[in-house]
Design an enzyme around this catalytic site. Sequence first.
Site, PDB file in Angstrom:
ATOM      1  N   ASP A   1       0.919  -1.301   0.091  1.00 59.94           N
ATOM      2  CA  ASP A   1      -0.169  -0.293   0.043  1.00 59.94           C
ATOM      3  C   ASP A   1       0.701   1.002   0.117  1.00 59.94           C
ATOM      4  OD1 ASP A   1       1.190  -0.064   2.715  1.00 59.94           O
ATOM      5  OD2 ASP A   1      -0.810  -0.749   3.368  1.00 59.94           O
TER       6      ASP A   1
ATOM      7  N   HIS B   1       7.442   0.517  -4.472  1.00 60.05           N
ATOM      8  CA  HIS B   1       7.411  -0.307  -3.552  1.00 60.05           C
ATOM      9  C   HIS B   1       8.903  -0.941  -2.898  1.00 60.05           C
ATOM     10  CE1 HIS B   1       5.307  -3.413  -1.562  1.00 60.05           C
ATOM     11  NE2 HIS B   1       6.291  -3.656  -1.828  1.00 60.05           N
TER      12      HIS B   1
ATOM     13  N   CYS C   1       4.372   1.401   2.399  1.00 54.39           N
ATOM     14  CA  CYS C   1       5.158   0.497   1.659  1.00 54.39           C
ATOM     15  C   CYS C   1       6.631   0.935   2.182  1.00 54.39           C
ATOM     16  CB  CYS C   1       5.392  -0.383   0.914  1.00 54.39           C
ATOM     17  SG  CYS C   1       5.839   0.413  -0.626  1.00 54.39           S
TER      18      CYS C   1
END
Length: 301
Positions: free
Chosen positions: A75, A288, A78
């Site tokens: 999400d 990410h 992260c």
Amino acid sequence: SEEDMYRDEEEIEREKILLCETNSSEYKLSVSPEMDIMEYCRKEWRGNTPAAKRMRKGYEAVAQKFASIRRIRGDNYCAFRATLFQALSQATQLPRWLQSEDFTMLPENLLSKYDWIKQWQLRQKPGKRMGEISDEIKEYLILLRKKWKNISEIKGPLEKQEACDKLFKNEEEEYSLYEALKFLMLNTAIELYNADKRGRRVPVFSWLLFARDTSSNPCQLMHNHLNHIGHSGGLEQVEMFLLAYALQYTIQVYRLYKYSTDEFITLYPNDPEEDWPVVTLITEDDRHYNIPVRMCQETML
């Protein structure tokens, strides 16, 4: 979707496969169990595109130093999740900045000087006035200090890891810690901005942070960036520097898509203080982050 504009077809397909292969309960884990790093790479990057080949080379380089990887829940928190998990996993003492007596008075002290902080937005509580939530942020800061202290006092590595895993399975506490980190970033940004205005020396990233049209001062930074982290966006590159300064940690990141360039291993900040601890993350796209674990014995020696 708008999100898919930034992802190639192979990446979208890989995510679909991952969702099918992973049962729903595990996928919701904030930090998944560790997995052999090259096994993970082979599973994720099966194709023969230039991008896939570069990723495999990048993972091979990381595998020279680390044996395993733990996937971080994807999400918009992260970067916080990966950094904080790594910091707590190796914590052996409470950082100096967490020990200061006025640490928990930050919300009250900042609000007394900057009226615009009343527009700070808490996760899932948008529109709540700062006067009402300053006590909540104080609670989050107290929680951060308490958890850091408790985990740093655990001597055995296995027990320490279990305590970290337990903390990151408690969603309420976990997200409270991220709110504390965001507020610490705001405080750090204000300190850097004021230092620059007084003619003091500040790190280069601070100029870049406030050179953006959307964050020419701390108020804009809060409105246009910090208030959105976790809701509609994650951390941008320059904000990774701010997080590192707020925690007084060096964040070392293997940026796999930059393999074979000078930016493959990037440090935030790039001129860290010698006594700052180092945490290591992995990213495939600067959006990410996952974490490498189990440093290889040769590397440790």
